[in-house]
Scaffold this motif. Structure first.
Motif, mmCIF file in Angstrom:
data_model
loop_
_atom_site.group_PDB
_atom_site.id
_atom_site.type_symbol
_atom_site.label_atom_id
_atom_site.label_comp_id
_atom_site.label_asym_id
_atom_site.label_seq_id
_atom_site.Cartn_x
_atom_site.Cartn_y
_atom_site.Cartn_z
ATOM 1 N N SER A 203 0.800 -1.226 0.000
ATOM 2 C CA SER A 203 0.000 0.000 0.000
ATOM 3 C C SER A 203 0.839 1.286 0.000
ATOM 4 O O SER A 203 0.438 2.258 -0.645
ATOM 5 C CB SER A 203 -0.972 0.002 1.179
ATOM 6 O OG SER A 203 -0.288 -0.146 2.409
ATOM 7 N N THR A 276 -5.907 12.738 -0.988
ATOM 8 C CA THR A 276 -5.247 11.432 -1.025
ATOM 9 C C THR A 276 -4.435 11.206 0.238
ATOM 10 O O THR A 276 -4.444 10.116 0.824
ATOM 11 C CB THR A 276 -4.341 11.326 -2.263
ATOM 12 O OG1 THR A 276 -5.087 11.648 -3.437
ATOM 13 C CG2 THR A 276 -3.792 9.918 -2.403
ATOM 14 N N THR A 279 -6.900 10.534 3.211
ATOM 15 C CA THR A 279 -7.504 9.200 3.204
ATOM 16 C C THR A 279 -6.480 8.081 3.374
ATOM 17 O O THR A 279 -6.856 6.941 3.626
ATOM 18 C CB THR A 279 -8.276 8.973 1.898
ATOM 19 O OG1 THR A 279 -7.379 9.116 0.771
ATOM 20 C CG2 THR A 279 -9.416 9.977 1.763
ATOM 21 N N LYS A 281 -4.509 7.347 5.710
ATOM 22 C CA LYS A 281 -4.480 6.736 7.026
ATOM 23 C C LYS A 281 -5.478 5.591 7.151
ATOM 24 O O LYS A 281 -5.376 4.769 8.085
ATOM 25 C CB LYS A 281 -4.730 7.773 8.114
ATOM 26 C CG LYS A 281 -6.085 8.456 8.016
ATOM 27 C CD LYS A 281 -6.224 9.548 9.074
ATOM 28 C CE LYS A 281 -7.563 10.289 8.965
ATOM 29 N NZ LYS A 281 -7.679 11.382 9.971
ATOM 30 N N TYR A 282 -6.424 5.536 6.230
ATOM 31 C CA TYR A 282 -7.440 4.475 6.289
ATOM 32 C C TYR A 282 -7.048 3.234 5.469
ATOM 33 O O TYR A 282 -7.652 2.183 5.654
ATOM 34 C CB TYR A 282 -8.782 4.999 5.782
ATOM 35 C CG TYR A 282 -9.340 6.127 6.610
ATOM 36 C CD1 TYR A 282 -9.857 5.894 7.887
ATOM 37 C CD2 TYR A 282 -9.338 7.439 6.126
ATOM 38 C CE1 TYR A 282 -10.372 6.943 8.654
ATOM 39 C CE2 TYR A 282 -9.854 8.479 6.882
ATOM 40 C CZ TYR A 282 -10.364 8.235 8.144
ATOM 41 O OH TYR A 282 -10.859 9.263 8.897
ATOM 42 N N TRP A 283 -6.080 3.359 4.563
ATOM 43 C CA TRP A 283 -5.768 2.202 3.722
ATOM 44 C C TRP A 283 -4.276 1.969 3.490
ATOM 45 O O TRP A 283 -3.893 0.905 2.972
ATOM 46 C CB TRP A 283 -6.455 2.328 2.355
ATOM 47 C CG TRP A 283 -6.055 3.556 1.549
ATOM 48 C CD1 TRP A 283 -6.568 4.789 1.655
ATOM 49 C CD2 TRP A 283 -5.052 3.625 0.528
ATOM 50 N NE1 TRP A 283 -5.960 5.647 0.763
ATOM 51 C CE2 TRP A 283 -5.026 4.967 0.057
ATOM 52 C CE3 TRP A 283 -4.184 2.712 -0.041
ATOM 53 C CZ2 TRP A 283 -4.167 5.388 -0.951
ATOM 54 C CZ3 TRP A 283 -3.313 3.125 -1.052
ATOM 55 C CH2 TRP A 283 -3.320 4.461 -1.500
ATOM 56 N N ASN A 285 -0.719 0.979 4.862
ATOM 57 C CA ASN A 285 -0.176 0.270 6.013
ATOM 58 C C ASN A 285 1.354 0.343 5.961
ATOM 59 O O ASN A 285 1.975 -0.126 5.017
ATOM 60 C CB ASN A 285 -0.635 -1.192 5.971
ATOM 61 C CG ASN A 285 0.019 -2.017 7.053
ATOM 62 O OD1 ASN A 285 0.216 -1.544 8.169
ATOM 63 N ND2 ASN A 285 0.351 -3.270 6.746
#
Length: 288
Positions: A203, A276, A279, A281-283, A285
């Protein structure tokens, strides 16, 4: 101190080059609030250029073209890049050769020669229509039809997935094999391994490629300029924002308006980049 001087010496060419960039940078900010045609002195008009932008239907069309191009081509290009990277990551023979072959289009994709070739390939007598003719499909001029012209440029962008592919491949090689071996022992399917191991660990690389691709796509110019001789046709279907900015500045000598457009593009890119990052922090890793 001697090491510091050596570092500054190596940075000196960059500092010199920055002087040739920072002055036009702030000059364009001033010109964005003026009426300037290159021939006469700039006349201060305040926010009039920015107000005119909201009343300019051609500019709004160019924004639509740019948004469609970006939000369709970027995900498809990254998906293609990741897919090919995973194939090359299997340890096939001649990996350096395959890597170079897939990377080459990303070096040439925005060149004038390749866009001219693309225009021929999708022309009325081009290879695409010749191939479709074998199946009895009637030939059309892809580049001259408003319904398909932008699609050809999206395909061109997808074809130039080499740069993110190389970065994806480097990231895949950093994922420990033991993770996949342990998952296989536990009975995880290939899809589950991809979703639970590859995507999370890759990611940060996806995030980097996404940012790079978004910024580059918003600044697309050469493809639209060459494909239809600088006009953005047919019916403004390939009129990218940067191409319309060029037309305003260098065809109509409306430099004040073009400067306002340039700063608006900077804000647009900054907004989508910020979204971008927010967001991420949500996807994304960062734990290995």
């Amino acid at each position: 101190m001697r090491k510091d001087r050596a570092g500054y010496l190596f940075l000196l060419p960059w500092f010199i080059g920055m002087l040739f960039t920072i002055v036009p940078f702030f000059a364009s900010l001033y010109l964005a609030f003026t009426d300037y045609n290159l021939l006469n002195a700039p006349v201060w008009i305040g926010f009039e250029n920015f107000a005119d932008m909201f009343r300019d239907p051609v500019l709004l069309k160019s924004l639509q073209v740019t948004f469609v191009y970006t939000f369709v081509s970027v995900p498809l290009s990254l998906a293609a890049a990741l897919g090919v990277a995973m194939l090359l990551n299997r340890g096939i023979r001649g990996l350096p050769w395959y890597r170079a072959v897939f990377y080459l289009p990303s070096l040439l994709g925005a060149s004038v020669a390749v866009v001219l070739l693309w225009r021929y390939v999708f022309g009325f007598d081009g290879i695409v229509n010749a191939f479709l003719g074998w199946f009895g499909i009637e030939a059309i001029s892809w580049t001259s039809d408003p319904d398909y012209a932008l699609t050809t440029l999206i395909i061109l962008h997808i074809w130039t997935f080499g740069s993110p592919m190389v970065i994806f491949l480097a990231g895949l090689r950093q994922i420990p094999v033991m993770y996949y071996e342990a998952a296989a022992v536990d009975g995880a399917s290939k899809w589950r391994r991809f979703r639970s191991i590859t995507l999370p660990l890759l990611s940060p690389i996806i995030f980097f490629n996404l940012i790079q691709s978004l910024i580059a796509s918003f600044q697309t110019f050469t493809q639209g300029f060459v494909m239809n001789n600088g006009g953005g046709g047919p019916a403004n279907s390939t009129l990218f924002y940067n191409l319309y900015l060029y037309q305003q500045g260098f065809n109509q000598f409306n430099m004040g308006y073009a400067s306002a457009m340039a700063w608006t593009l900077l804000v647009i890119i900054a907004v989508f980049t910020a979204i971008t990052f927010f967001t991420a922090k949500y996807w994304v890793n960062y734990d290995s």
